[in-house]
Design an enzyme around this catalytic site. Structure first.
Site, PDB file in Angstrom:
ATOM      1  CG  ASP A 428      -1.627   1.101   1.504  1.00 40.93           C
ATOM      2  OD1 ASP A 428      -1.962   1.981   0.846  1.00 40.93           O
ATOM      3  OD2 ASP A 428      -1.722   1.785   2.394  1.00 40.93           O
ATOM      4  CE  LYS A 429       0.774   7.638  -2.053  1.00 39.02           C
ATOM      5  NZ  LYS A 429       0.709   8.815  -1.514  1.00 39.02           N
ATOM      6  CG  PHE A 594     -12.336  16.790  -2.251  1.00 41.42           C
ATOM      7  CD1 PHE A 594     -11.886  17.570  -3.001  1.00 41.42           C
ATOM      8  CD2 PHE A 594     -12.019  16.094  -2.164  1.00 41.42           C
ATOM      9  CE1 PHE A 594     -10.358  16.838  -4.263  1.00 41.42           C
ATOM     10  CE2 PHE A 594     -11.505  15.026  -2.678  1.00 41.42           C
ATOM     11  CZ  PHE A 594     -10.361  15.483  -3.608  1.00 41.42           C
ATOM     12  CE  LYS A 619      -8.605  23.055   0.103  1.00 40.62           C
ATOM     13  NZ  LYS A 619      -8.560  23.065   1.438  1.00 40.62           N
ATOM     14  NE  ARG A 653      -0.666  13.549  -1.556  1.00 40.17           N
ATOM     15  CZ  ARG A 653      -1.688  12.947  -0.965  1.00 40.17           C
ATOM     16  NH1 ARG A 653      -3.270  13.556  -1.051  1.00 40.17           N
ATOM     17  NH2 ARG A 653      -1.555  10.929  -0.364  1.00 40.17           N
ATOM     18  CB  THR A 734      -1.369   4.021  -4.387  1.00 40.55           C
ATOM     19  OG1 THR A 734      -1.917   5.121  -3.847  1.00 40.55           O
ATOM     20  CG2 THR A 734      -0.956   4.148  -5.645  1.00 40.55           C
ATOM     21  N   GLY A 735      -4.492   4.174  -4.016  1.00 36.38           N
ATOM     22  CA  GLY A 735      -5.891   4.662  -4.211  1.00 36.38           C
ATOM     23  C   GLY A 735      -5.331   5.618  -4.915  1.00 36.38           C
ATOM     24  CE  LYS A 850      -4.604  -0.358  -2.226  1.00 38.66           C
ATOM     25  NZ  LYS A 850      -4.668  -0.033  -1.000  1.00 38.66           N
ATOM     26  CG  ASN A 872      -7.047   1.096   2.088  1.00 37.92           C
ATOM     27  OD1 ASN A 872      -6.116   1.080   2.995  1.00 37.92           O
ATOM     28  ND2 ASN A 872      -6.437   1.972   1.070  1.00 37.92           N
TER      29      ASN A 872
END
Lengths: 1146, 346
Positions: A428-429, A594, A619, A653, A734-735, A850, A872
């Site tokens: 996973d990340k 968001f 944003k 990011r 990863t998601g 996954k 997850n």
């Protein structure tokens, strides 16, 4: 604290949110109440009535133990005898009670019972621990209403259905409750469900309006409600029920349901009515035994046992045939041949007249006799070895995280040796490779880049290129020193004197800078908490948001207060006058939240007077934001884009910030549209809201961009480097979106500069066009074809194995493509491609994907290790051969599902390269040494074939050596079933004289030190390629073994032939020969062990030489016991073997 | 998907972690698996010296054993065929016929000087004293304890005679060897000392001094030796010797000792009663006279084995030395590591 509360009390947070968080109650059919499956009736505040009415509900006491006092013995015995070997020993143990037995029953049953008892003890201790946990849990305290508005502290286990309980902040709910009210006037509360689903963000639950005014203890004095609802079930996300209260019937939804094992957060207290208790609670209903994983070697062990049983049967059959022939020959035409056996007056076991029957009975005897081929102590010894190995893994100080005080925790000890064979790691990340701790590190405002900190990625890249960061670091370092004097703020790592400490006022674009940080301070959904010293901390849904707010605060734009309708910002005067605060109160008009499809969030606020403008702050991701800019808002577009690209390259990011001034009329239009959309109950409500938002989020003016570093965990790049050197393939699932994933890939040296990236994505224009048109079938078809095509192209690109190294290829695939790539007809092609690549990154993958990917990799028959930290990842962890959970911040979910829990990703290096290597080596040495004594050359081919499939162990070796000597002796005793050794010699062989050194080897041996393991990761390939089980080695061992067993036998029998074996003329009888031969076997087997040991510590010396010494001591002590018990061993050592001369020098 | 016992196990882990938190994670050479250790690396010098050492130790032992074995003088005389008159065709019938006198005279020539004590053995071939039925067929309690005289379990089929327990019961006792030997040396009778031919522990602990034979060999089928009912079992040494069963189908058992030195080329006349039936199962009977040394009787095997192993060690040491001198290999050469080898190889 008090202040916070007062402020929060006035705040009806439920109105703040627009989209999903407070979605209205489910539309489930409440008419089903009362029918089958919906029969539960709860009299709230009247728990005793249930019994009167004839309802039987379980107590809130839970028990997770496997056994109870009563069932322990039968149940655990049953478990024991389900094992092939144990069952075999039980059967043969029972047979020893018959006259068929070649030895006494006690001597056969005792080791069995020792082994069984030991295993049962282990089970018992484990269960007792579970019991302790249960007790702790059952005895927790909660406040329960006991009439007249008084709440009493009660233990969890005494809670009954219908009780009204009061749960206070940061406590767990003891049962499933219906939320009645909280300290907030609108009856909401925050719940952390980390233990249920691993999500750390807080969830909002809201009581029914009719009950939310029950604010004081006293309000419950006369409360009467009847709740009718569904029966207990395992579905965490649905709930149907009704509440009869004050003559009205109100529907209940999951929105009112508080689940056991979730935690009350941010709320001082709640009142709730208990509706499910104990094992009825949803969380307990979900209790399933985690899938039990067995290591490959263990799986093969059963086959080995079968194989041994077969060979044993073969030997026994051979013996029986000869026995039958010779027995029959004893009586011919009434003439006795071996008259001394009285064949004329015989029992069925030796009767020449019924030779076939005698032969059959002998077969049974022989099966018992040769059961020394099967090591009785095998399971328990291997189990002990693994437990001890696990203890060492747990205690390894190098895998102990001081910060979180978490040692490595091997939750199952079954899989230790698999750690040495891992071929693919699926990781996973977030939270695994990265800390899930965002740091605001850089920003680009008005086309100027700020922030001089060096990111991990930059460090890693510089390191790889071998270029020192040089001046940049030097210069930065100089300033860093100054800055570091002020304490490091968590989540904030922007270092730039140009804007720090109010210096931004001197920058040319100071207005833009001001707007930029105001936006950061306003455009979010965080909740501030002001403590006594007026310091503000934030509760945020995501760490990114927290980082933004913190950054704004550090720059002097402190988000200070949030009310239902306003946001207050405390601005520090840029002219260094710290005490001088300016409070700016923005009227909060709308929050456009968001969502993953919108990829942006906005708030609409009204500025304080005098300006009084209505502003939209927005944003979002660069891909959506740049298209929404107004023509005159693109002043800094070029520079900002360039900076964003730079940031992305550094693994950061990025978010683009923009704003817009709305005029009154425009806003009112929007507000109207938005309101209608919000209250509309129609199915496309969300779409309508989206559209409304979309219509206003246009013509934005660009302010700049932020760059947040998703901090890598300590040592991740180095660790991944080492693992890659060890030949382990690493897949990241990863998601995240592709860009981020690739960035992180570079950051943690998964992707390297020289690598060819094969990217599989569904971004071809024709597919996008199709998606717009909507026909689902054609989309699927086209997408699949596209994916197929891309995979095939990829395969062409990658040279087939052997041509050149696979080093330089990386496969990157996105979630959508993955859906198609995992379909049955494509997946093996995909796998083909993937296994040829050194790194694989799957972006945007769902938990299910996954798990599917993990399953797919397992198809290639390689050992897979999955590592992850969140809920997850659970599917992936359970699917993989080894699941490693990171006991980090994201809750215990992953740890629960894992086999081994570690605190940091970097510990994986030591876990695999050192412990895995050692454990694998240890178990396999135990395993393959066995081979060398199968006596029947004819069977060798058979063995060898199966040996590839199953690895047999040292136990088997020593047992076969032993067994072969017994067998050879049989050949000289006309296969009559007379063992060469005394009964107790036989039965204690496995228990005392040979087992301990093997265990010591299994626990302590190491071929190379941990330092070397880490220095030469290539050593790890030994395990992956199964070198230790290679053909030639096995054959070599076999040959060695056969020679060994035969030598012992013939050496002893020839040396002690028929002549006097000592000066006073006596000859050696059966007793002397048996004891001598046994001594030889003990010596040889233990010396062989000494030769196998690579790492001779004091412990090995004690065990190996100790075992031999124990044998002599035993011989003396046993020989001194009355001959009634010691039989042929009586005085055999003292009197006959006194000067022990026959040790075979090997 | 969701694990229900999260909370409890979270508690457990914190319980576990908490324990180590307060006490700190142990950190010692033991827990880190870094105990001081000797890791024998088989360097050429080491290997060669080990082989040399083993050779140096084993060869002298082998030589000494061989010398000892060679010093033993052994006379083996097989008499089962010779002691049946040549006119008898059915040997079995002959041996089973109790009415015929089966006395037989054998002359032995002493090949070398024999120093006393000279041990007299009888040797049987193809006699399975280790057959399970046979080995089991005895009752140790009965042999040891007069009060347990009626204890005959396991003694099948020689348990009782006319309802009375047989003492000593069982097949072993029943089939006790019953050939007898008397020796004459130069017309003098050589006395055979038959005391202490059995193991002391047997006499003292396994055969009772108050247990007397009863109902023994009274059946229609007589096995072997009959016992004097007035002598306790502990003094019936032939029986005791016989009852310590042999390990292999070819075995010797001690018959007695002669305390006279014999000279080379002396002749000894043996008068023997050929009673014991080995004819039915094609067994052989031999009389053995042997001296002994510190190593026991005559057996070259041990010496040869030591010599062979020692010699082999010398040879290997020599071969390795040669190899080491001719084609030395650098110790710790990374080129020999598997991954280096592979990449170089392909």
């Amino acid at each position: 604290m008090a202040r916070v509360r007062r402020r929060l009390e006035k705040l009806k947070l439920s109105t703040l949110y627009s989209f999903a968080l407070c979605a209205k109650g489910s539309t489930e059919d409440h008419s089903k109440i009362g029918t089958a499956g919906f029969s539960r009736v709860v009299y709230v505040n009247d728990p005793d009535r249930h019994e009167e009415e004839g309802f039987r509900y379980p107590r809130n006491e839970v028990s997770t133990t496997k056994y109870s006092l009563v069932t322990f013995v039968p149940k655990s015995l049953f478990e024991q005898f389900r094992r092939v070997a144990n069952f075999y020993f039980l059967v043969s143990g029972i047979l020893t009670l018959t006259p068929l037995a070649p030895y006494s029953a006690v001597s056969a049953l005792l080791p069995l019972s020792v082994v069984i008892t030991a295993t049962m003890l282990k089970e018992g201790v484990e269960d007792w621990r579970r019991k302790q946990q249960d007790i702790e849990l059952n005895n927790r305290i909660v406040k329960v209403h006991r009439g007249n508005g008084s709440f009493e502290e009660t233990k969890w286990k005494y809670i009954k259905i219908g009780d009204v309980i009061k749960v206070e902040k940061d406590n767990f709910f003891p049962a499933d409750l219906i939320l009645l009210s909280s300290n907030y006037p609108d009856g909401i509360c925050y719940v952390e469900t980390m233990n249920l689903d691993g999500e750390t963000n807080l969830k909002i639950k809201q009581a029914l309006e009719v009950t939310s005014d029950l604010q004081e203890d006293g309000d419950f004095t006369n409360l009467r409600q009847i709740i009718k609802c569904e029966d207990p079930n395992a579905n965490l996300y649905s709930f149907v029920g009704t509440m009869d209260y004050k003559g009205m019937r109100h529907p209940l939804s999951p929105q009112q349901l508080l689940l056991r094992d979730s935690k009350l957060r941010n709320t001082d207290y709640i009142y709730g009515a208990v509706i499910f208790t104990g094992h009825d609670t949803k969380v307990m209903q979900n209790a399933t035994e985690p899938p039990s994983k067995r290591s490959k070697i263990e799986k093969k062990m059963d086959y080995i046992i079968y194989l041994l049983l077969c060979s044993l049967l073969g030997i026994a059959l051979l013996g029986s045939v000869f026995f039958g022939i010779w027995t029959k020959a004893d009586l011919r035409n009434g003439e006795l041949k071996r008259w001394y056996l009285r064949p004329d007056d015989s029992t069925v076991f030796y009767d020449p007249k019924r030779a076939p029957l005698a032969s059959f009975c002998h077969l049974l005897t022989a099966l018992m006799l040769y059961n020394y081929f099967i090591p009785i102590s095998l399971y328990i010894s291997i189990e002990m070895v693994k437990i001890l190995q696990a203890v060492f893994i747990n205690q390894d100080i190098d895998m102990y995280d001081e910060e979180s005080d978490k040692p490595t925790h091997a939750r199952t000890s079954n899989l230790n040796e698999e750690l040495g064979q891992v071929d693919t790691i699926l990781s996973d990340k977030t939270g695994t490779l990265t800390c899930n701790m965002m740091e605001f590190i850089k920003c680009s405002i008005a086309g100027t880049a700020y922030g001089q900190s060096v990111t991990e990625v930059e460090k890693a890249m510089a390191l790889r290129k071998g270029v020192p960061l040089g001046d940049e670091i030097e210069a930065g370092g100089h300033k860093e020193k100054q800055i570091e004097e002020s304490p490091h703020v968590k989540g904030f790592n922007l270092k730039d004197p140009r804007i720090m400490d109010g210096n931004w006022i001197h920058e040319p674009n100071k207005d833009v800078i001001r707007d930029f940080f105001r936006l950061l301070a306003i455009c979010h959904t965080c909740i501030p908490e002001v403590d006594e010293t007026d310091k503000v901390s934030y509760e945020a849904e995501s760490p990114d948001e927290a980082a933004f707010v913190i950054a704004a605060r550090e720059l002097g734009f402190e988000f200070y207060k949030r009310t239902q309708t306003s946001i207050v910002i405390r601005e520090r005067d840029p002219n260094q006058n710290v005490a001088d605060y300016q409070y700016r109160k923005y009227e909060l008009l709308n929050v456009l939240e968001f969502s993953s499809s919108r990829r942006r969030m906005s708030v609409i606020v009204k500025e304080p007077e005098p300006e009084g403008r209505i502003l939209l702050f927005s944003k979002g991701a660069d891909s959506v934001m740049f298209t929404r800019l107004a023509p005159d808002g693109r002043k800094f577009e070029e520079e900002t884009k360039r900076h964003i690209n730079e940031y992305s390259d550094s693994g950061l990011r990025t978010l683009v910030l923009a704003y817009r001034v709305l005029d009154e009329k425009e806003y009112e239009n929007f507000a109207e549209k938005f309101r209608t959309a919000k209250i509309s109950g129609s199915a496309d409500r969300d779409e309508q809201i989206g559209e409304a938002a979309d219509s206003i989020e246009r013509d934005l003016i660009l302010l700049g961009a932020t760059a947040v570093e998703d901090k890598l965990q300590k040592g991740v790049p180095e660790c991944i480097d080492k693992l890659a050197q060890a030949g382990i393939k690493i897949w990241v699932l990863t998601g995240d979106k592709m860009e981020t994933a690739i960035n992180i890939g570079f950051a943690c040296s998964l992707l390297r500069q020289g690598m060819t990236q094969i990217i599989i994505a569904l971004e071809a224009p024709d597919i996008i066009a199709l998606e717009k048109n909507g026909d689902k079938d054609s989309i699927a078809k086209a997408s699949k074809q596209s994916v197929m095509g891309q995979i095939e192209d990829g395969i062409k690109q990658v040279p087939t194995l052997g041509q050149s190294s696979t080093e330089s290829f990386a496969l990157i695939i996105d979630g959508k493509s993955l859906t198609y790539a995992l379909e049955d007809d494509v997946k093996f092609k995909f796998l083909d491609l993937a296994v040829k690549c050194a790194s694989v990154i799957c972006c945007r993958s769902s938990p299910k994907q996954k798990a599917l990917v993990t399953r797919l990799v397992k198809h290639s028959d390689k050992v897979t290790l999955a590592i992850g930290d969140g809920a997850n990842d659970v599917g992936m962890l359970q699917e993989a051969d080894i699941g490693v959970g990171i006991s980090g911040v994201e809750g215990m979910q992953a740890v629960m599902a894992s086999d081994i829990a570690i605190a940091q990703f970097r510990f994986l290096e030591r876990l695999l390269l050192v412990h895995g290597h050692w454990c694998y080596r240890r178990i396999s040495v135990m395993v393959y040494s066995y081979v060398w004594t199968s006596n029947q050359l004819s069977k060798f081919n058979y063995y060898v074939d199966i040996l590839f499939l199953m690895q047999i162990c040292y136990f088997f070796y020593k047992n076969v050596t032993f067994g072969v000597t017994i067998f050879l002796y049989e050949a000289f005793a006309s296969f009559s079933g007379k063992p060469a050794y005394n009964d107790w010699f036989l039965s204690l062989y496995n228990v005392f004289f040979t087992s301990l050194p093997v265990i010591a080897l299994g626990v302590f041996d190491q071929d190379v030190s941990s330092r070397l393991c880490l220095q030469y990761p290539e050593l790890y390939q030994e395990g992956v390629q199964n070198v230790l089980f290679s053909w030639r080695r096995i054959l070599g061992w076999m040959f060695n073994g056969v020679v060994n067993a035969i030598l012992i036998f013939f050496f002893c029998t020839t040396a002690l032939k028929d002549q006097a074996f000592r000066q006073d003329g006596q000859v050696a009888g059966l007793d002397a020969l048996g004891a001598t031969m046994y001594t030889c076997v003990v010596w040889v087997v233990n010396c062989q062990m000494a030769l196998s040991v690579n790492y001779f510590t004091i412990i090995q010396h004690i065990f190996i030489w100790g075992s031999i010494t124990v044998w002599y001591i035993f011989l003396m002590v046993y020989g001194a016991i009355d001959p009634k018990y010691s039989k042929t061993a009586y005085m055999v050592f003292i009197e006959q073997l006194g000067p022990q001369r026959y040790h075979i020098g090997w | 998907h969701s694990c229900p016992m999260v909370l409890r196990i979270a508690e457990l882990t914190s319980f576990g972690a908490g324990a180590s938190a307060s006490t700190h994670q142990p950190n010692s050479k033991f827990t880190q698996q870094e105990l001081p250790a000797c890791k024998p690396i088989l360097t050429p010098k080491w290997v060669i010296s080990v082989f040399l050492l083993v050779g140096v130790i084993f060869v002298p032992i082998g030589v000494a054993s061989l010398l000892a074995s060679n010093k033993v003088v052994e006379i083996v005389d097989r008499y089962d065929d010779a002691c049946v008159p040549s006119n008898v065709t059915n040997k079995l019938a002959y041996i089973q016929n109790s009415t015929i006198s089966k006395t037989c005279r054998r002359t032995l020539k002493v090949p070398k000087d024999m120093k006393q004590p000279i041990f007299v053995y009888y040797q049987l071939n193809n006699f399975y004293q280790n057959h399970r039925r046979y080995v089991k067929s005895r009752n140790d309690q009965q042999l040891r304890d007069a009060s347990k005289a009626n204890e005959t379990t396991l003694c099948d089929p020689e348990k009782t005679r006319d309802g009375m327990a047989i003492v000593p019961c069982g097949l072993i006792a029943w089939s006790t060897f019953n050939d007898t030997y008397t020796f004459q040396h130069n017309t003098n009778n050589l006395s055979i000392d038959k005391t202490d031919i059995s193991w002391k522990s047997d006499r003292d602990h396994k055969f009772g001094s108050d247990v007397f034979p009863k109902n023994f060999q009274k059946g229609p089928l007589i096995g072997g030796k009959t016992l004097n009912e007035s002598i306790p079992l502990s003094e019936q040494e032939d029986l005791i010797v016989w009852m310590r069963t042999a390990a292999l189908p070819t075995f010797r058992k001690l018959y007695g000792r002669i305390y006279v030195d014999l000279k080379e080329n002396d002749t000894i006349t043996v008068t023997l009663d050929n009673n014991y039936n080995t004819y039915s199962f094609d067994g052989k009977k031999s009389l053995v006279l042997s001296t002994s040394t510190w190593l026991g009787g005559k057996n070259d095997f041990l010496g040869l084995a030591y010599l062979t192993v020692g010699g082999l060690c010398f040879f290997l040491a020599f071969a390795f030395t040669l190899l080491y001198l001719i084609k030395p290999r650098k110790l710790g050469d990374n080129n020999y590591l598997s991954w280096n080898r592979n990449s170089a190889g392909h």
